[in-house]
Write an enzyme that holds these catalytic residues in place. Structure first.
Site, PDB file in Angstrom:
ATOM      1  N   HIS A   1     -23.529  22.460 -32.815  1.00 53.94           N
ATOM      2  CA  HIS A   1     -23.978  22.153 -31.446  1.00 53.94           C
ATOM      3  C   HIS A   1     -22.859  22.314 -30.427  1.00 53.94           C
ATOM      4  CE1 HIS A   1     -22.119  18.244 -32.176  1.00 53.94           C
ATOM      5  NE2 HIS A   1     -22.221  18.000 -30.884  1.00 53.94           N
TER       6      HIS A   1
ATOM      7  N   ASP B   1     -27.034  18.515 -36.700  1.00 52.28           N
ATOM      8  CA  ASP B   1     -25.970  19.513 -36.840  1.00 52.28           C
ATOM      9  C   ASP B   1     -25.401  19.321 -38.252  1.00 52.28           C
ATOM     10  OD1 ASP B   1     -23.562  20.900 -36.893  1.00 52.28           O
ATOM     11  OD2 ASP B   1     -23.102  20.483 -34.799  1.00 52.28           O
TER      12      ASP B   1
ATOM     13  N   GLU C   1     -14.969  15.880 -22.331  1.00 57.03           N
ATOM     14  CA  GLU C   1     -15.651  14.604 -22.545  1.00 57.03           C
ATOM     15  C   GLU C   1     -15.187  13.936 -23.838  1.00 57.03           C
ATOM     16  OE1 GLU C   1     -19.914  14.995 -22.401  1.00 57.03           O
ATOM     17  OE2 GLU C   1     -19.866  14.570 -20.260  1.00 57.03           O
TER      18      GLU C   1
ATOM     19  N   GLU D   1     -16.141  10.549 -34.864  1.00 58.14           N
ATOM     20  CA  GLU D   1     -16.550  11.892 -34.442  1.00 58.14           C
ATOM     21  C   GLU D   1     -16.424  11.890 -32.926  1.00 58.14           C
ATOM     22  OE1 GLU D   1     -17.678  14.463 -32.764  1.00 58.14           O
ATOM     23  OE2 GLU D   1     -19.814  14.338 -33.260  1.00 58.14           O
TER      24      GLU D   1
HETATM   25  N1  SAH Z   1     -20.413   8.408 -34.894  1.00 58.44           N
HETATM   26  C1  SAH Z   1     -21.756   8.830 -34.436  1.00 58.44           C
HETATM   27  C2  SAH Z   1     -21.820   9.058 -32.927  1.00 58.44           C
HETATM   28  C3  SAH Z   1     -20.827  10.067 -32.357  1.00 58.44           C
HETATM   29  S1  SAH Z   1     -21.031  10.306 -30.597  1.00 58.44           S
HETATM   30  C4  SAH Z   1     -22.163  10.067 -35.204  1.00 58.44           C
HETATM   31  O1  SAH Z   1     -21.293  10.693 -35.812  1.00 58.44           O
HETATM   32  O2  SAH Z   1     -23.334  10.445 -35.196  1.00 58.44           O
HETATM   33  C5  SAH Z   1     -19.751   9.323 -29.928  1.00 58.44           C
HETATM   34  C6  SAH Z   1     -20.129   7.861 -29.666  1.00 58.44           C
HETATM   35  O3  SAH Z   1     -18.957   7.228 -29.188  1.00 58.44           O
HETATM   36  C7  SAH Z   1     -21.209   7.631 -28.610  1.00 58.44           C
HETATM   37  O4  SAH Z   1     -22.253   6.867 -29.159  1.00 58.44           O
HETATM   38  C8  SAH Z   1     -20.487   6.893 -27.483  1.00 58.44           C
HETATM   39  O5  SAH Z   1     -21.280   5.885 -26.848  1.00 58.44           O
HETATM   40  C9  SAH Z   1     -19.307   6.258 -28.204  1.00 58.44           C
HETATM   41  N2  SAH Z   1     -18.103   6.030 -27.397  1.00 58.44           N
HETATM   42  C10 SAH Z   1     -17.444   6.906 -26.604  1.00 58.44           C
HETATM   43  N3  SAH Z   1     -16.353   6.355 -26.052  1.00 58.44           N
HETATM   44  C11 SAH Z   1     -16.300   5.064 -26.510  1.00 58.44           C
HETATM   45  C12 SAH Z   1     -15.404   3.967 -26.279  1.00 58.44           C
HETATM   46  N4  SAH Z   1     -14.351   4.102 -25.503  1.00 58.44           N
HETATM   47  N5  SAH Z   1     -15.676   2.786 -26.890  1.00 58.44           N
HETATM   48  C13 SAH Z   1     -16.778   2.652 -27.674  1.00 58.44           C
HETATM   49  N6  SAH Z   1     -17.658   3.650 -27.919  1.00 58.44           N
HETATM   50  C14 SAH Z   1     -17.418   4.845 -27.351  1.00 58.44           C
END
Ligand code: SAH
Length: 343
Positions: free
Chosen positions: A286, A44, A146, A137
């Site tokens: 996305h 994306d 979510e 993010e």
């Molecule tokens: N920063 C990356 C991934 C973003 S997706 C990028 O920009 O490509 C969000 C990520 O947050 C996922 O990998 C998920 O496992 C993680 N995540 C969500 N809630 C979390 C929490 N409470 N503690 C740690 N990781 C978390």
């Protein structure tokens, strides 16, 4: 972030399984572990390119700073921060994808600048207690579905130095109304007659489930109205449950079959104010847009208003699901309220 299926609200993985041994059951429990969801997010280009521009083009903000990457996934934002001159970056993720992130960090020569910690941010102890910048993010469909924004706010309160920065720092949610007869026919009215049988009980359920899809700008028949503005530096967890009034003015004579929501993201702390929109007027992301069908069709004349209010709150049983209600009124019609559920 992306739509990660069942695991996103749950506990971190119990087992440390190498990716090559994971089965579909393990991916069901930890859907962020699979590379596919990260592929969608990385590809994306509006999303990833905006973060890159906000971080890489502002080395004066990152030079010699301590940076926390909340939900680091494959480590892309951590590496942008390291490239921008950060003194040290700590990336946290509760998914097994972090095992790949560790290899990626090493393969790209960032082993000494980036430390990755596996676990749920809420539950773990970090090697550094105070950070100058938080990057994350966290956005979901309809911004908050979510969403891990509550995790980012907790990270801010626990770890951000006074005067510290958050990338991004502003999110805004918008609502408009659309003409969408063809697709409503296909998705909702379809259930009235399935091979000659009455399936209308499913129609009621389908209508209450917001649809994530791309909508053409020409389908929008009203002005947009802002329904939520979030400043990440000051927002509180309680602000994420809200009721917002709206007033949508028709820009032409047309029918209305649904409300449409989208969000904009702003890196207000950057010099050039990097921003992107997920609206129907902007380039594909996305997150697409979110459609809320109404049971009946409204008829609007140019200049006429639909007024109402939208309420949104995390579901009591699963706080990453959303309960959304839209109350609306147009012309001489009586006020209506529809309850939607995003899960
Ligand atoms: N920063 C990356 C991934 C973003 S997706 C990028 O920009 O490509 C969000 C990520 O947050 C996922 O990998 C998920 O496992 C993680 N995540 C969500 N809630 C979390 C929490 N409470 N503690 C740690 N990781 C978390």
């Amino acid at each position: 972030m992306s739509s990660a299926g069942p695991s996103t609200s749950t506990e971190p993985m119990q087992e440390d399984l190498p990716a090559e041994n994971m089965t579909s059951r393990d991916y069901y429990a930890d859907s962020y572990a699979h590379f596919g969801i990260h592929e969608e997010m990385l590809k994306d280009s509006v999303r990833t390119g905006s973060y890159r521009n906000a971080i890489i083009n502002n080395p004066h903000l990152f030079k010699d700073k301590l940076v926390l990457d909340v939900g680091c996934g494959t480590g892309i934002l951590s590496m942008f921060a390291a490239r921008a001159g950060a003194k040290h970056v700590v990336g946290v993720d509760m998914s097994n994808i972090i095992d790949q992130a560790n290899k990626i960090i090493e393969a790209n020569g960032f082993k000494d600048t980036i430390t990755l910690v596996k676990g749920k941010l809420e539950d773990i102890t970090l090697p550094i207690q105070e950070f100058d910048i938080i990057i994350s993010e966290w956005m979901g469909y309809f911004l908050l579905y979510e969403s891990m924004l509550d995790t980012v706010l907790l990270a801010r309160d626990r770890y951000l130095k006074p005067g510290g920065l958050i990338f991004p720092d502003v999110a805004t949610l918008y609502l408009a109304a659309i003409e969408d007869m063809d697709y409503k026919e296909e998705k909702i009215n379809f259930w009235d007659n399935v091979y000659g049988f009455d399936y209308s009980c499913i129609k009621d359920i389908a209508l209450r489930e917001p649809l994530v899809d791309t909508v053409e700008l020409k389908a929008v028949v009203t002005d947009p109205c802002m329904i939520k503005h979030i400043n990440l530096l000051t927002a509180k967890k309680e602000d994420l449950a809200f009721t917002a009034p709206f007033s949508l003015t028709a820009t032409r004579n047309d029918y209305v079959h649904a409300f449409l929501a989208w969000f904009d993201i702003l890196f207000d702390c950057t010099h050039t104010k990097v921003k992107f929109s997920t609206g129907p007027h902007a380039k594909y992301t996305h997150w697409k847009q979110t459609v809320f069908y109404t049971p009946e069709t409204l008829t609007l004349s140019e200049g006429q208003k639909i007024t109402g209010r939208l309420s949104c709150a995390p579901n009591a049983r699963n706080n990453r699901d959303l309960d959304i209600s839209i109350t609306y009124q147009a012309g001489d019609e009586p006020e209506k309220e529809i309850q939607y559920k995003m899960y």
